[in-house]
Design a protein around this motif. Structure first.
Motif, PDB file in Angstrom:
ATOM      1  N   ILE A 294      49.982  23.318  46.696  1.00  0.00           N
ATOM      2  CA  ILE A 294      50.457  23.508  48.063  1.00  0.00           C
ATOM      3  C   ILE A 294      51.315  24.764  48.146  1.00  0.00           C
ATOM      4  CG2 ILE A 294      52.088  22.593  49.771  1.00  0.00           C
ATOM      5  CD1 ILE A 294      51.014  19.793  49.088  1.00  0.00           C
ATOM      6  N   ALA A 295      52.244  24.921  47.190  1.00  0.00           N
ATOM      7  CA  ALA A 295      53.154  26.070  47.202  1.00  0.00           C
ATOM      8  C   ALA A 295      52.400  27.387  47.056  1.00  0.00           C
ATOM      9  CB  ALA A 295      54.190  25.921  46.093  1.00  0.00           C
ATOM     10  N   ILE A 296      51.446  27.412  46.123  1.00  0.00           N
ATOM     11  CA  ILE A 296      50.755  28.670  45.826  1.00  0.00           C
ATOM     12  C   ILE A 296      49.595  28.916  46.781  1.00  0.00           C
ATOM     13  CG2 ILE A 296      49.419  29.930  44.099  1.00  0.00           C
ATOM     14  CD1 ILE A 296      51.050  28.494  41.944  1.00  0.00           C
ATOM     15  N   PHE A 297      48.692  27.941  46.883  1.00  0.00           N
ATOM     16  CA  PHE A 297      47.466  28.169  47.640  1.00  0.00           C
ATOM     17  C   PHE A 297      47.706  28.275  49.142  1.00  0.00           C
ATOM     18  CE2 PHE A 297      44.989  25.871  44.066  1.00  0.00           C
ATOM     19  CZ  PHE A 297      44.982  27.038  43.324  1.00  0.00           C
ATOM     20  N   TYR A 298      48.595  27.456  49.686  1.00  0.00           N
ATOM     21  CA  TYR A 298      48.808  27.466  51.125  1.00  0.00           C
ATOM     22  C   TYR A 298      49.919  28.416  51.539  1.00  0.00           C
ATOM     23  CZ  TYR A 298      45.533  23.770  52.298  1.00  0.00           C
ATOM     24  OH  TYR A 298      44.391  23.060  52.516  1.00  0.00           O
ATOM     25  N   VAL A 299      51.147  28.099  51.131  1.00  0.00           N
ATOM     26  CA  VAL A 299      52.281  28.923  51.557  1.00  0.00           C
ATOM     27  C   VAL A 299      52.126  30.352  51.025  1.00  0.00           C
ATOM     28  CG1 VAL A 299      54.785  29.151  51.533  1.00  0.00           C
ATOM     29  CG2 VAL A 299      53.753  26.877  51.596  1.00  0.00           C
ATOM     30  N   GLY A 300      51.730  30.469  49.747  1.00  0.00           N
ATOM     31  CA  GLY A 300      51.546  31.799  49.158  1.00  0.00           C
ATOM     32  C   GLY A 300      50.452  32.589  49.843  1.00  0.00           C
ATOM     33  N   SER A 301      49.330  31.936  50.137  1.00  0.00           N
ATOM     34  CA  SER A 301      48.211  32.639  50.779  1.00  0.00           C
ATOM     35  C   SER A 301      48.565  33.114  52.179  1.00  0.00           C
ATOM     36  CB  SER A 301      46.978  31.726  50.843  1.00  0.00           C
ATOM     37  OG  SER A 301      46.447  31.506  49.564  1.00  0.00           O
ATOM     38  N   VAL A 302      49.188  32.231  52.976  1.00  0.00           N
ATOM     39  CA  VAL A 302      49.539  32.611  54.349  1.00  0.00           C
ATOM     40  C   VAL A 302      50.572  33.737  54.343  1.00  0.00           C
ATOM     41  CG1 VAL A 302      50.610  31.790  56.485  1.00  0.00           C
ATOM     42  CG2 VAL A 302      48.945  30.356  55.298  1.00  0.00           C
ATOM     43  N   LEU A 303      51.530  33.675  53.418  1.00  0.00           N
ATOM     44  CA  LEU A 303      52.525  34.741  53.310  1.00  0.00           C
ATOM     45  C   LEU A 303      51.863  36.072  52.972  1.00  0.00           C
ATOM     46  CD1 LEU A 303      55.546  35.461  53.358  1.00  0.00           C
ATOM     47  CD2 LEU A 303      55.636  34.894  50.920  1.00  0.00           C
ATOM     48  N   LEU A 304      50.929  36.049  52.032  1.00  0.00           N
ATOM     49  CA  LEU A 304      50.224  37.282  51.658  1.00  0.00           C
ATOM     50  C   LEU A 304      49.331  37.791  52.786  1.00  0.00           C
ATOM     51  CD1 LEU A 304      49.182  36.930  47.902  1.00  0.00           C
ATOM     52  CD2 LEU A 304      50.622  38.690  48.920  1.00  0.00           C
ATOM     53  N   LEU A 305      48.664  36.873  53.487  1.00  0.00           N
ATOM     54  CA  LEU A 305      47.832  37.288  54.622  1.00  0.00           C
ATOM     55  C   LEU A 305      48.662  38.050  55.644  1.00  0.00           C
ATOM     56  CD1 LEU A 305      45.659  34.078  55.212  1.00  0.00           C
ATOM     57  CD2 LEU A 305      44.776  36.332  54.575  1.00  0.00           C
ATOM     58  N   ALA A 306      49.875  37.570  55.887  1.00  0.00           N
ATOM     59  CA  ALA A 306      50.755  38.211  56.876  1.00  0.00           C
ATOM     60  C   ALA A 306      51.291  39.550  56.383  1.00  0.00           C
ATOM     61  CB  ALA A 306      51.912  37.282  57.224  1.00  0.00           C
ATOM     62  N   MET A 307      51.332  39.756  55.066  1.00  0.00           N
ATOM     63  CA  MET A 307      51.832  41.020  54.516  1.00  0.00           C
ATOM     64  C   MET A 307      50.719  42.040  54.300  1.00  0.00           C
ATOM     65  SD  MET A 307      54.934  40.074  51.866  1.00  0.00           S
ATOM     66  CE  MET A 307      53.998  39.026  50.754  1.00  0.00           C
ATOM     67  N   VAL A 308      49.526  41.569  53.967  1.00  0.00           N
ATOM     68  CA  VAL A 308      48.435  42.486  53.663  1.00  0.00           C
ATOM     69  C   VAL A 308      47.967  43.235  54.905  1.00  0.00           C
ATOM     70  CG1 VAL A 308      46.009  42.567  52.991  1.00  0.00           C
ATOM     71  CG2 VAL A 308      47.623  41.291  51.604  1.00  0.00           C
ATOM     72  N   LEU A 309      47.813  42.492  56.011  1.00  0.00           N
ATOM     73  CA  LEU A 309      47.400  43.085  57.277  1.00  0.00           C
ATOM     74  C   LEU A 309      48.361  42.641  58.375  1.00  0.00           C
ATOM     75  CD1 LEU A 309      43.504  42.525  57.278  1.00  0.00           C
ATOM     76  CD2 LEU A 309      44.674  44.731  57.104  1.00  0.00           C
ATOM     77  N   PRO A 310      48.490  43.408  59.448  1.00  0.00           N
ATOM     78  CA  PRO A 310      49.284  42.929  60.589  1.00  0.00           C
ATOM     79  C   PRO A 310      48.684  41.633  61.128  1.00  0.00           C
ATOM     80  CG  PRO A 310      48.761  45.267  60.812  1.00  0.00           C
ATOM     81  CD  PRO A 310      47.957  44.773  59.657  1.00  0.00           C
ATOM     82  N   TRP A 311      49.523  40.739  61.629  1.00  0.00           N
ATOM     83  CA  TRP A 311      49.030  39.454  62.122  1.00  0.00           C
ATOM     84  C   TRP A 311      48.036  39.624  63.268  1.00  0.00           C
ATOM     85  CZ3 TRP A 311      50.053  38.178  67.224  1.00  0.00           C
ATOM     86  CH2 TRP A 311      51.041  38.923  67.870  1.00  0.00           C
ATOM     87  N   THR A 312      48.101  40.760  63.945  1.00  0.00           N
ATOM     88  CA  THR A 312      47.187  41.030  65.063  1.00  0.00           C
ATOM     89  C   THR A 312      45.748  41.272  64.602  1.00  0.00           C
ATOM     90  OG1 THR A 312      47.874  43.348  64.934  1.00  0.00           O
ATOM     91  CG2 THR A 312      48.993  41.965  66.556  1.00  0.00           C
ATOM     92  N   ALA A 313      45.558  41.473  63.286  1.00  0.00           N
ATOM     93  CA  ALA A 313      44.206  41.750  62.771  1.00  0.00           C
ATOM     94  C   ALA A 313      43.370  40.484  62.637  1.00  0.00           C
ATOM     95  CB  ALA A 313      44.308  42.448  61.411  1.00  0.00           C
ATOM     96  N   TYR A 314      44.010  39.321  62.711  1.00  0.00           N
ATOM     97  CA  TYR A 314      43.292  38.065  62.481  1.00  0.00           C
ATOM     98  C   TYR A 314      42.915  37.401  63.795  1.00  0.00           C
ATOM     99  CZ  TYR A 314      45.376  38.795  57.885  1.00  0.00           C
ATOM    100  OH  TYR A 314      45.757  39.339  56.678  1.00  0.00           O
ATOM    101  N   GLY A 315      41.934  36.525  63.706  1.00  0.00           N
ATOM    102  CA  GLY A 315      41.475  35.812  64.898  1.00  0.00           C
ATOM    103  C   GLY A 315      40.750  34.534  64.529  1.00  0.00           C
ATOM    104  N   PRO A 316      40.443  33.690  65.516  1.00  0.00           N
ATOM    105  CA  PRO A 316      39.841  32.388  65.240  1.00  0.00           C
ATOM    106  C   PRO A 316      38.355  32.435  64.877  1.00  0.00           C
ATOM    107  CG  PRO A 316      40.095  32.711  67.599  1.00  0.00           C
ATOM    108  CD  PRO A 316      40.753  33.890  66.941  1.00  0.00           C
TER     109      PRO A 316
END
Length: 466
Positions: A243-265
């Motif tokens: 949970i710590a690595i796969f979820y929280v870590g992944s979402v944190l990295l997603l937000a750092m790798v690209l601006p949050w505006t780059a993602y969509g549903p």
């Protein structure tokens, strides 16, 4: 008849460990996190962290209950033991609601992923083919299910690890990606850490809870596991760091790798990142892996609901057909009941493809909340019984009980109460609650007299008869 009678106990340590991993990584992360990042921004990581803490306590409560009594009936059996038969009936059917609508969401996700390669191919037909495949796997044997789930989960882990390594490298070296620079700055740029305000983060809790759904699947697998008292604690503890690595870590990295505006549903955020890398095959490889992740979850849903419905059918609380086992020791009746609802979901997707995923996940989350709440409350009952000397409490225990139990239950109640203030799809699910309560209450009024009559008949049956 015992609810585990007739099963083959074919799952070993390797498969159970991977079932636990597979349960901790689902389409809620691979697809749903894209839309949630677009709505809540970088602060979405807070939702994942708080919900992850609740998931940790749920898993530890489950661990203590499993060590007390390993059974494929899982929380349905525990609800009967520590709350009452009505609670077992209600929680069993709510769990079925969870997985039935989760399966619809998974099939919807598969069709969205496949459309990246074949945009003209009918999405509802893609969902139908995927359903036929996982149904065939589940009907053949539990060994085949366990082996397929092992490899599905292996691919999920490899995909997440590949992303974590790649994302970490991009952030550390501040590399350019799709016209923007990867780094910690993306957490506060483009409107700040809370670009759309804090209330949106709260409103995302329902969909984040759905993302964690199925972590409890390992408890159901206990009934078909060799040496559950040795295997289960390791499998359950492993969920915590995942949970710590796969979820929280992944979402944190997603937000750092690209601006949050780059993602969509409309696309997996992991595919978005690998597409921005510019490596021709990377996005396609990730897309293939997220398809297997969705197939894995749908596969697990048929497995778990088949066992839960059989446990209920044995007690007369589900249709008799759900209690039937095939010659391969597979509860095919319960599996077919769930498959029929998934088929109805394919029809739903045909008519409203743009909303089917969100509606399905919102309704499914009601089942998740009920299941988690049942497990946490049953652990309170187990602890009370142990304090009265009625049973021996396992050494593998929920930390902080009973205080952490009540905090977790309060958090789950908050998630449900926030739903009508969120989007239209969550409101639809919230207003389904009275309908579900009435349906379950009516069902119990029908089932309970039969159940009592069956118990009375068994008590008066002469030895040697039947």
């Amino acid at each position: 008849m015992k609810t585990d009678e007739g099963y083959s106990h074919a799952l070993g340590n390797r498969q159970v460990q991977m079932i636990a991993i597979g349960g901790a990584i689902g389409v809620g992360l691979f697809l749903g996190s894209g839309g949630r990042l677009q709505a809540a921004g970088p602060a979405l990581v807070l939702s994942y962290a708080v919900a992850g803490l609740a998931a940790f306590f749920v898993m530890r409560a489950l661990g203590e209950l499993v060590l007390y009594k390993p059974t494929s009936g899982s929380f349905v059996e525990y609800a009967a033991d520590f709350v009452g038969p009505w609670a077992a009936f209600a929680s069993g059917w709510m769990y079925w609601i969870n997985w039935a609508f989760t399966g619809i969401a998974e099939l919807t996700a598969i069709s969205i992923y496949v459309s990246l390669w074949a945009p003209q191919f009918p999405r509802w037909l893609t969902a139908l083919v995927a359903l036929a495949f996982v149904l065939a796997v589940n009907l053949l044997s539990v060994r085949l299910f366990g082996e397929l789930e092992f490899w599905f989960a292996m691919l999920k882990v490899l995909a997440i690890c590949a992303f974590l390594v790649t994302g970490l490298a991009l952030v550390i070296f501040g590399l350019d990606l799709g016209g923007s620079t990867a780094g910690i700055g993306n957490l506060t740029a483009h409107g700040g850490f809370f670009p759309n305000g804090f209330p949106v983060v709260l409103m995302s809790l329902q969909s984040v809870i759905f993302a964690y759904a199925s972590i409890e699947l390992v408890g159901i697998a206990a009934g078909e596991t060799r040496n559950p008292r040795q295997i289960m604690p390791r499998a359950i503890n492993g969920v915590v760091w995942r949970i710590a690595i796969f979820y929280v870590g992944s979402v944190l990295l997603l937000a750092m790798v690209l601006p949050w505006t780059a993602y969509g549903p409309g696309q997996s955020p992991f595919v978005t990142v690998f597409a921005a890398l510019g490596v021709p095959w990377a996005a396609d490889a990730m897309n293939l892996i997220v398809i297997t992740a969705a197939m894995s979850s749908c596969n697990s849903g048929l497995y778990s609901t088949g066992r839960i419905l059989r446990a209920m059918a044995v007690k007369g609380e589900a249709p008799a057909v759900a209690g039937r086992l095939s010659s391969r020791h597979v509860p095919y009746g319960g599996i077919m009941i769930t498959a029929s609802v998934l088929l109805a979901g394919v029809v739903l997707y045909y008519f409203i493809p743009e909303r089917a995923f969100n509606i399905a996940t919102a309704v499914a989350s009601l089942g998740v909340v009920t299941t988690w709440g049942t497990l946490v409350y049953c652990q309170i009952g187990l602890r009370r019984a142990a304090l009265r000397g009625l049973l021996e409490r396992p050494s593998f225990r929920m930390p902080g009980s009973p205080y952490t139990n009540w905090l977790t239950l309060g958090f789950l109640a908050l998630v449900v109460l926030l739903m009508p203030f969120a989007d239209a799809d969550q409101r639809i699910a919230f207003f389904c609650i009275p309908l579900l309560v009435v349906a379950i209450a009516v069902g119990w009024r029908i089932v309970d007299p039969r159940r009592r009559a069956g118990k009375a008949a068994s008590r008066h049956r002469a030895p040697g008869q039947g």
